[in-house]
Write a protein that holds these residues in place. Structure first.
Motif, PDB file in Angstrom:
ATOM      1  N   ILE A  90       1.606  13.598   6.774  1.00 58.82           N
ATOM      2  CA  ILE A  90       0.449  14.076   7.848  1.00 58.82           C
ATOM      3  C   ILE A  90       0.231  12.841   8.669  1.00 58.82           C
ATOM      4  O   ILE A  90       0.243  13.153   9.963  1.00 58.82           O
ATOM      5  CB  ILE A  90      -0.725  14.468   6.990  1.00 58.82           C
ATOM      6  CG1 ILE A  90      -0.297  15.814   6.170  1.00 58.82           C
ATOM      7  CG2 ILE A  90      -1.893  14.864   8.143  1.00 58.82           C
ATOM      8  CD1 ILE A  90      -1.493  16.091   5.248  1.00 58.82           C
ATOM      9  N   CYS A  91      -0.201  11.785   8.217  1.00 56.58           N
ATOM     10  CA  CYS A  91      -0.371  10.559   8.924  1.00 56.58           C
ATOM     11  C   CYS A  91       0.388   9.391   9.179  1.00 56.58           C
ATOM     12  O   CYS A  91       0.346   8.443   9.836  1.00 56.58           O
ATOM     13  CB  CYS A  91      -1.824  10.218   8.379  1.00 56.58           C
ATOM     14  SG  CYS A  91      -1.728   9.198   6.970  1.00 56.58           S
ATOM     15  N   GLY A  92       1.610   9.474   8.266  1.00 54.32           N
ATOM     16  CA  GLY A  92       2.624   8.400   8.483  1.00 54.32           C
ATOM     17  C   GLY A  92       2.112   7.176   7.745  1.00 54.32           C
ATOM     18  O   GLY A  92       2.912   6.230   7.540  1.00 54.32           O
ATOM     19  N   ALA A  93       1.060   7.158   6.854  1.00 53.90           N
ATOM     20  CA  ALA A  93       0.504   6.125   6.224  1.00 53.90           C
ATOM     21  C   ALA A  93       1.666   5.692   5.109  1.00 53.90           C
ATOM     22  O   ALA A  93       1.924   6.876   4.434  1.00 53.90           O
ATOM     23  CB  ALA A  93      -1.048   6.042   5.670  1.00 53.90           C
ATOM     24  N   ILE A  94       1.906   4.416   4.639  1.00 55.30           N
ATOM     25  CA  ILE A  94       2.764   4.126   3.415  1.00 55.30           C
ATOM     26  C   ILE A  94       2.019   4.327   2.165  1.00 55.30           C
ATOM     27  O   ILE A  94       0.791   3.559   2.074  1.00 55.30           O
ATOM     28  CB  ILE A  94       3.397   3.040   3.882  1.00 55.30           C
ATOM     29  CG1 ILE A  94       4.067   2.827   4.921  1.00 55.30           C
ATOM     30  CG2 ILE A  94       4.261   2.350   2.383  1.00 55.30           C
ATOM     31  CD1 ILE A  94       5.211   3.743   5.177  1.00 55.30           C
ATOM     32  N   VAL A  95       2.161   4.993   1.276  1.00 52.97           N
ATOM     33  CA  VAL A  95       1.279   5.331   0.177  1.00 52.97           C
ATOM     34  C   VAL A  95       2.346   5.581  -0.969  1.00 52.97           C
ATOM     35  O   VAL A  95       3.506   6.207  -0.815  1.00 52.97           O
ATOM     36  CB  VAL A  95       0.614   6.785   0.279  1.00 52.97           C
ATOM     37  CG1 VAL A  95      -0.151   6.982  -1.042  1.00 52.97           C
ATOM     38  CG2 VAL A  95      -0.202   6.707   1.667  1.00 52.97           C
ATOM     39  N   LEU A  96       1.983   4.846  -2.233  1.00 50.29           N
ATOM     40  CA  LEU A  96       2.757   4.972  -3.326  1.00 50.29           C
ATOM     41  C   LEU A  96       3.072   6.493  -3.727  1.00 50.29           C
ATOM     42  O   LEU A  96       2.099   7.136  -3.435  1.00 50.29           O
ATOM     43  CB  LEU A  96       2.100   4.386  -4.420  1.00 50.29           C
ATOM     44  CG  LEU A  96       2.032   2.662  -4.435  1.00 50.29           C
ATOM     45  CD1 LEU A  96       1.253   2.196  -5.590  1.00 50.29           C
ATOM     46  CD2 LEU A  96       3.670   1.983  -4.566  1.00 50.29           C
ATOM     47  N   THR A  97       3.893   6.614  -4.283  1.00 51.30           N
ATOM     48  CA  THR A  97       4.504   8.324  -4.655  1.00 51.30           C
ATOM     49  C   THR A  97       3.377   8.827  -5.505  1.00 51.30           C
ATOM     50  O   THR A  97       2.984  10.025  -5.439  1.00 51.30           O
ATOM     51  CB  THR A  97       5.877   8.275  -5.126  1.00 51.30           C
ATOM     52  OG1 THR A  97       6.667   7.880  -4.450  1.00 51.30           O
ATOM     53  CG2 THR A  97       6.069   9.786  -5.558  1.00 51.30           C
ATOM     54  N   LYS A  98       2.886   8.013  -6.598  1.00 51.07           N
ATOM     55  CA  LYS A  98       1.778   8.473  -7.477  1.00 51.07           C
ATOM     56  C   LYS A  98       0.470   8.520  -6.793  1.00 51.07           C
ATOM     57  O   LYS A  98      -0.411   9.059  -7.436  1.00 51.07           O
ATOM     58  CB  LYS A  98       1.937   7.746  -8.622  1.00 51.07           C
ATOM     59  CG  LYS A  98       1.414   6.209  -8.351  1.00 51.07           C
ATOM     60  CD  LYS A  98       1.311   5.643  -9.736  1.00 51.07           C
ATOM     61  CE  LYS A  98       0.916   4.091  -9.701  1.00 51.07           C
ATOM     62  NZ  LYS A  98       0.681   3.357 -10.840  1.00 51.07           N
ATOM     63  N   ARG A  99       0.399   7.987  -5.552  1.00 47.89           N
ATOM     64  CA  ARG A  99      -0.981   8.061  -5.095  1.00 47.89           C
ATOM     65  C   ARG A  99      -0.866   8.968  -3.755  1.00 47.89           C
ATOM     66  O   ARG A  99      -2.032   9.316  -3.157  1.00 47.89           O
ATOM     67  CB  ARG A  99      -1.372   6.685  -4.461  1.00 47.89           C
ATOM     68  CG  ARG A  99      -1.564   5.599  -5.441  1.00 47.89           C
ATOM     69  CD  ARG A  99      -2.953   5.665  -6.511  1.00 47.89           C
ATOM     70  NE  ARG A  99      -3.957   6.090  -5.632  1.00 47.89           N
ATOM     71  CZ  ARG A  99      -4.912   6.745  -5.878  1.00 47.89           C
ATOM     72  NH1 ARG A  99      -5.074   7.384  -6.980  1.00 47.89           N
ATOM     73  NH2 ARG A  99      -6.247   6.565  -5.087  1.00 47.89           N
ATOM     74  N   LEU A 100       0.143   9.587  -3.388  1.00 49.63           N
ATOM     75  CA  LEU A 100       0.116  10.579  -2.141  1.00 49.63           C
ATOM     76  C   LEU A 100      -0.811  11.701  -2.510  1.00 49.63           C
ATOM     77  O   LEU A 100      -1.405  12.075  -1.484  1.00 49.63           O
ATOM     78  CB  LEU A 100       1.614  11.083  -1.984  1.00 49.63           C
ATOM     79  CG  LEU A 100       2.114  11.838  -0.957  1.00 49.63           C
ATOM     80  CD1 LEU A 100       1.361  11.057   0.421  1.00 49.63           C
ATOM     81  CD2 LEU A 100       3.351  12.079  -0.695  1.00 49.63           C
TER      82      LEU A 100
END
Length: 87
Positions: A4-14
């Motif tokens: 949605i926003c392109g932010a880099i997020v750990l898979t478990k925190r998505l």
């Protein structure tokens, strides 16, 4: 990255990221009965309810000041430890 926003997020925190950042406040699962706010977990709701009741269950171990939410409490305690807030 978040689709949605392109932010880099750990898979478990998505999933929590999407719930917190991209779900409208009124569409969240845990809803306040006194105002239109909603939260992604019960902990957030219970901390929020403290603002309505005036309860301050989190007590600073350094000075005894009470806080309604854990985040505010922790930030206050860290100020005693020499940390400064950054933006």
């Amino acid at each position: 990255p978040c689709a949605i926003c392109g932010a880099i997020v750990l898979t478990k925190r998505l999933k929590p990221h999407i719930a917190m950042k991209h779900t409208a406040i009124e569409d969240r699962k845990f809803k306040c009965t006194l105002c239109p706010k909603g939260f992604i977990n019960n902990k957030g709701l219970s901390d929020h309810m403290n603002t309505h009741t005036g309860e301050k269950p989190y007590i600073c171990r350094f000075c005894g000041k009470g806080s309604a939410s854990f985040g505010t409490h922790r930030g206050h305690e860290r100020s005693h430890e020499g940390y400064k807030r950054t933006k």
